[in-house]
Every structure is written in structure tokens, then in C-alpha cells.
Design an enzyme around this catalytic site. Structure first.
Site, short mmCIF file in Angstrom:
data_model
loop_
_atom_site.label_atom_id
_atom_site.label_comp_id
_atom_site.label_asym_id
_atom_site.label_seq_id
_atom_site.Cartn_x
_atom_site.Cartn_y
_atom_site.Cartn_z
N GLU A 94 54.20 44.09 37.12
CA GLU A 94 53.08 43.17 37.38
C GLU A 94 52.57 42.62 36.07
O GLU A 94 52.94 43.07 34.98
CB GLU A 94 51.97 43.87 38.17
CG GLU A 94 52.34 44.15 39.61
CD GLU A 94 51.19 44.66 40.46
OE1 GLU A 94 50.07 44.79 39.91
OE2 GLU A 94 51.40 44.93 41.65
N HIS B 207 41.26 36.88 41.05
CA HIS B 207 42.70 36.99 41.25
C HIS B 207 43.29 35.58 41.30
O HIS B 207 42.75 34.71 41.99
CB HIS B 207 43.02 37.74 42.54
CG HIS B 207 44.42 38.22 42.62
ND1 HIS B 207 45.49 37.37 42.81
CD2 HIS B 207 44.95 39.47 42.53
CE1 HIS B 207 46.61 38.07 42.85
NE2 HIS B 207 46.31 39.35 42.67
N ARG C 6 40.39 43.91 34.29
CA ARG C 6 41.21 45.02 34.79
C ARG C 6 42.70 44.71 34.70
O ARG C 6 43.15 43.65 35.13
CB ARG C 6 40.84 45.33 36.24
CG ARG C 6 41.73 46.39 36.87
CD ARG C 6 41.26 46.75 38.26
NE ARG C 6 41.39 45.68 39.22
CZ ARG C 6 42.49 45.43 39.94
NH1 ARG C 6 43.57 46.16 39.76
NH2 ARG C 6 42.51 44.45 40.81
N HIS D 41 37.93 38.94 43.00
CA HIS D 41 38.83 40.04 43.36
C HIS D 41 38.29 41.41 42.99
O HIS D 41 38.36 42.35 43.78
CB HIS D 41 40.19 39.81 42.69
CG HIS D 41 41.25 40.79 43.09
ND1 HIS D 41 41.61 40.99 44.41
CD2 HIS D 41 42.05 41.61 42.34
CE1 HIS D 41 42.59 41.90 44.46
NE2 HIS D 41 42.85 42.30 43.23
#
Length: 524
Positions: A112, A226, A364, A329
Site C-alpha cells: 500500500e 482518503h 496515518r 477517512h
């Protein structure tokens, strides 16, 4: 009135991990404002980050987390969690058939954004949260009681200690719950924004309750948007996991032009704030953005949940493009805690997204959220299991006689969400933040006292306004851009002046003096 050893508000991964690991001789009550499975954790697609690969190591996971967090992270928190991650995930892997396996029977690792190695463990392709939650529910023992459809709205504080919480049932009945340890695991506040991946219940309740009780709330300006929510007819219809880009999908315009070329060395796998800001730049000019998935073989098999969401909303995946837009998000800030969740109020704990341990810094790293929840749940369970239980001697809380008689002056939900998206969203500046601050001030939610007399709907909306104020104030105060906080009037990071937390005004409790808004150096 009920008494329990442990009272948990919320039903996500952090809450259920804690409940499942507490000793069977400890009475545990989990209360949740909807159904136990209606939480952000259940919706999580991507996976859990853990350094398990032959070429990987927790030290690499550590560095990637700091880079994504723009070196604003609490290094002690990061190091503790990433070092614990391999043993934590292997324990779950050993106990239950949760995670996807490779041909050798080992955990299958995916890639990711902003990760330097393949280290994302998944379950059911893109149903990780759902399957982990189901696993944790299966681990609950008879000592755990779950109460659904109960809206917690006020912490009970006696002699500077949290000893319980008041909640409303669907019919308006008020119930007081007491516990030796009170844990807030209520998630973030994604529903403050027009576009969000969050469950409809995620409205910042726990953060608002903690703030009103006098707990320290920190770093509320750091909101992660996001990059890829499914976008149909002006509305977001669900999350399109970052794992799709990890498998090779790229972001393109209508004519197929890649938008991340030359923007960042990692291109489409750049940190989320970089990708979100670039998509927003195009969308704000009226340009549609798509995920080009043509390079991913067997997309429907690899991503069954995303396939289902797309099919339900009329997206023809045979065309190889998914329309996307950024949306709220994850909240990096929240209730200030240590690693096991202790807050500035004795007896009150916060875990999961409602808390702020410093793990995430200003942004994050993908798939670190479920990891943090599992870690905190385990560590807090170990602490409580070893702590001596102290019997409560509190008098029953008095419930107001003005039952459902009060009416609040509050904004319409859509208006609040639209204003937050436009003024305190992906791109911010002083003019818009001051405009939002003044708009929010007219509702005077701080003057709403004795919440017993308001409806659950009014209290929830008031909490949303309150949390919106905390975000707006912190975003206005931080005169730099860092991670999820981007101001086009202060577009650069300012390490000299801003490697420190923004701590929100602490609401005074009866008998206490006013606290000034303070800033403290953040240990790095």
C-alpha cells in the site's frame, strides 16, 4: 443503574480486542449507539501493517510510519507498536483462520501507499475489518455483556475521577452505567464532512464527551482524507481501498492522463495527503478523476467487496475505470492518551481512533489503524487484568426532570458537512477558517448544559458542532502545512515553530479554575 468492572463505549476492533482479552472473572459491559457490527472497523478493507516479509523489519515499518506522519510522530509509540506487531498478528493467525494465505500457507502480504515493503495482511481480499471483527466477537466470553442502540452522551465524574457514563435508549429513557474503568472506543468524526468513508454513527461523540469532562484533546487539525472514495452522481458510495493502487492501478483524467506523474517519487502510492490534494486540485476545476484498474488481473476475485460496491452503484468494471473523489477517512488527533489508553482524567481511558497516542503523527500510514486498535486493546487488557479492582461507592446519578423538553439551535446536517468540507477540508486558509469559526460560534453549543433534557439527535448534532469547533480552532492556530493539515496561505512545514501539539481549550468542571489554551513540546 448498573455497575460493572469495565465499561466500554464503542464496538470497533479496539473495543472488542479489549473485551475479548479481559479475564473471565471481570464483568465487562460494551455499549454501542447502533449495532455491534456498525462501526468503521467493520468497513475497513485494506488490511493491517506488519513487518513479516524476509526483506522487511520493524525498523523499516518504523521509518515509513515517521515519513508518512511527517516526523511529527511520538517515536516511543511508533517503536513500541511496530515492534509488537509481528507477535500480535501471528497470535491471531495461529488462533483463527482470519488472514489470507499464500501458496506456502504463510500470510499473504500486499503493498500500500508510502510503504517500502509488502507488509499488509488482508482477509477475504478486501474484507479485513469485517473478518477481524467477526473473529473478535467469536472470542468474547460469558462475562461480556453487549448493549446495542444505546447513545452514550455524558461521562460521570466524581472527585476528579470518571466512574461511569449516561446513555439514552431509542425511546428516550436515560440510564446511568458505572464502572471501575471507563473506556471510550467511539472512533473519529468522519461524518462532519460531505464526503467520507466512515460509518454513519461516527460523529465524534467520545471526543466531545471527553472534552466536556475536561480531558485533554490534541491535534484535531490533522484529518486524513482518503484519496479514493467511489463517486457517483455527486455522492460518495463507499471506499476503494488503497490496496487497489498497491496492485498497480493509477489515477487518471477523462482522457487517460496520469495525474501523479512528476508529483512524488512514489507516484500513485505517495502518502495519502499528497494524493488527496492532487485529486482535489483537479476536481475543484471540474475535472473527473478515475482509478484505471486495467492492469490488475482478476480484479473481481482480488477485490470482491469493492466489486460488489461498484456493481450496486452501476459502475461497469469491464471499462476498467472507477470514478473517485477524496473524502474524510481518519482522525490523527483525538483524546490524548499514553500507549495503553490512559487519559488526563483518572479512571477514563480512550483507545482506537478516538485516542491520540502519537503513532500516526500528522498523517496515518496506510493500515496502521487496525494495528493500533489491536495493540491498545491487548495492552490495556493486560493492565486491567493485573490491576486490583476497587469497589465503587458512588451515589446514583440524578436524572433531570426536564425530560426531552429542551430544544437546541443547531445547523442542518448537510449544511454543517458542506461548510466543513469547503472551509476546513483538504485545502484550508485563514479566510475560510475564520469564516467557519464565526459561523459555528452562533450555535453556542458550549452553553448547552444538563444534556438530559435534549433528544439524542440534538445531542449528537451538538457534539458534531463542538468537534467541528475543535478542528477549526486547531487548524487556524497551526500556521504551517504538515501531513493531513494543508493551508495554502502557509504551504510549507515549519519545524522550528510547529513540532508541538495543539491542545484544545479544556472545559472547566464545577469548582475548577479556567484553563488557558496551552501548547506543549511533543517528544520526538
Amino acid at each position: 443503574m448498573t455497575y460493572d468492572d469495565v465499561l466500554i463505549v464503542g464496538s470497533g476492533v479496539a473495543a472488542l480486542q479489549l473485551a475479548a482479552l479481559l479475564s473471565k472473572n471481570i464483568n465487562v459491559r460494551v455499549i454501542t449507539k447502533s449495532k455491534v457490527r456498525n462501526a468503521n472497523s467493520y468497513l475497513a478493507q485494506g488490511g493491517i501493517a506488519v513487518a513479516l516479509g524476509k526483506q522487511d523489519h520493524p525498523s523499516k515499518h518504523f521509518i515509513d510510519t515517521l515519513k508518512a506522519g511527517r516526523f511529527y510522530n511520538n517515536e516511543e509509540s511508533v517503536r513500541a507498536i511496530v515492534n509488537e506487531a509481528p507477535a500480535l498478528i501471528r497470535e491471531i493467525f495461529t488462533k483463527g483462520s482470519v488472514f489470507d494465505k499464500d501458496q506456502n500457507g504463510e500470510m499473504l502480504l500486499g503493498m500500500e501507499g508510502a510503504h517500502s515493503e509488502k507488509r499488509i495482511v488482508h482477509s477475504g481480499g478486501d474484507a479485513t475489518g469485517k473478518n477481524v471483527v467477526e473473529y473478535l466477537i467469536s472470542q468474547l466470553k460469558e462475562n461480556v455483556k453487549i448493549e446495542e442502540d444505546l447513545f452514550a452522551y455524558e461521562l460521570i465524574i466524581k472527585e476528579n475521577r470518571c466512574i461511569g457514563v449516561k446513555g439514552k435508549k431509542p425511546d428516550g429513557e436515560i440510564q446511568a452505567y458505572y464502572g471501575n474503568h471507563v473506556i471510550l472506543a467511539t472512533g473519529g468524526c468522519g461524518q462532519l464532512y460531505t464526503y467520507t468513508s466512515n460509518a454513519e454513527t461516527v460523529t465524534g461523540d467520545g471526543i466531545a464527551m471527553a472534552y466536556l469532562a475536561g480531558a485533554e484533546i490534541v491535534d484535531m487539525e490533522f484529518n486524513q482524507f482518503h484519496p479514493t472514495l467511489l463517486y457517483i452522481d455527486g455522492e460518495t458510495r463507499g471506499l476503494v481501498s488503497e490496496a487497489v493502487r498497491g496492485e498497480g492501478a493509477i489515477l487518471v483524467t477523462d482522457d487517460g492522463t496520469p495525474i501523479m506523474e512528476g508529483v512524488h517519487p512514489l507516484k500513485d502510492l505517495a502518502p495519502r495527503h499528497v494524493v488527496s490534494q492532487k485529486i482535489y486540485e483537479y476536481v475543484s476545476k471540474g475535472v473527473n478523476i478515475y482509478l484505471d484498474i486495467r492492469c490488475i488481473p482478476n480484479f473481481t476475485k482480488r477485490f470482491p467487496t469493492i466489486t460488489e460496491i461498484c456493481t450496486e452503484n452501476g459502475v461497469d468494471l469491464s471499462q476498467g475505470r472507477i470514478p473517485v473523489v477524496p473524502g474524510s477517512h481518519f482522525l490523527m488527533g483525538g483524546i490524548k492518551t499514553d500507549l495503553i489508553g490512559r487519559t488526563s482524567i483518572d479512571g477514563l481511558f480512550a483507545i482506537g481512533e478516538a485516542s491520540c497516542t502519537g503513532l500516526h503523527g500528522a498523517n496515518r500510514l496506510a493500515s496502521n489503524s487496525l494495528l493500533e486498535g489491536l495493540y491498545q486493546g491487548k495492552k490495556l487488557s493486560e493492565w486491567i487484568n493485573e490491576a486490583p479492582l476497587k469497589p465503587l461507592t458512588a451515589e446514583p446519578e440524578k436524572i433531570s426532570d426536564s425530560f426531552l423538553q429542551k430544544r437546541a439551535n443547531l445547523p442542518e446536517l448537510k449544511t454543517l458537512q458542506n461548510n466543513m468540507m469547503a472551509r476546513v477540508g483538504i485545502v484550508r486558509n485563514s479566510e475560510m477558517l475564520i469564516k467557519q469559526k464565526n459561523w459555528l460560534a452562533q450555535f453556542k453549543v458550549n452553553e448547552m448544559t444538563n444534556l438530559d433534557g435534549y433528544t439524542s439527535q440534538d445531542i449528537e448534532r451538538a457534539f458534531m458542532v463542538l468537534v467541528a469547533e475543535l478542528i477549526t480552532d486547531s487548524a487556524l492556530e497551526r500556521t504551517e502545512s504538515r501531513g493531513g493539515h494543508y493551508r495554502n496561505d502557509y504551504p510549507f512545514e515549519d519545524d522550528r515553530n510547529w513540532i508541538k501539539q495543539t491542545i484544545s481549550h479544556i472545559r472547566k468542571r464545577e469548582g475548577e479554575k479556567d484553563h488557558e489554551q496551552i501548547q506543549t513540546i511533543f517528544a520526538t
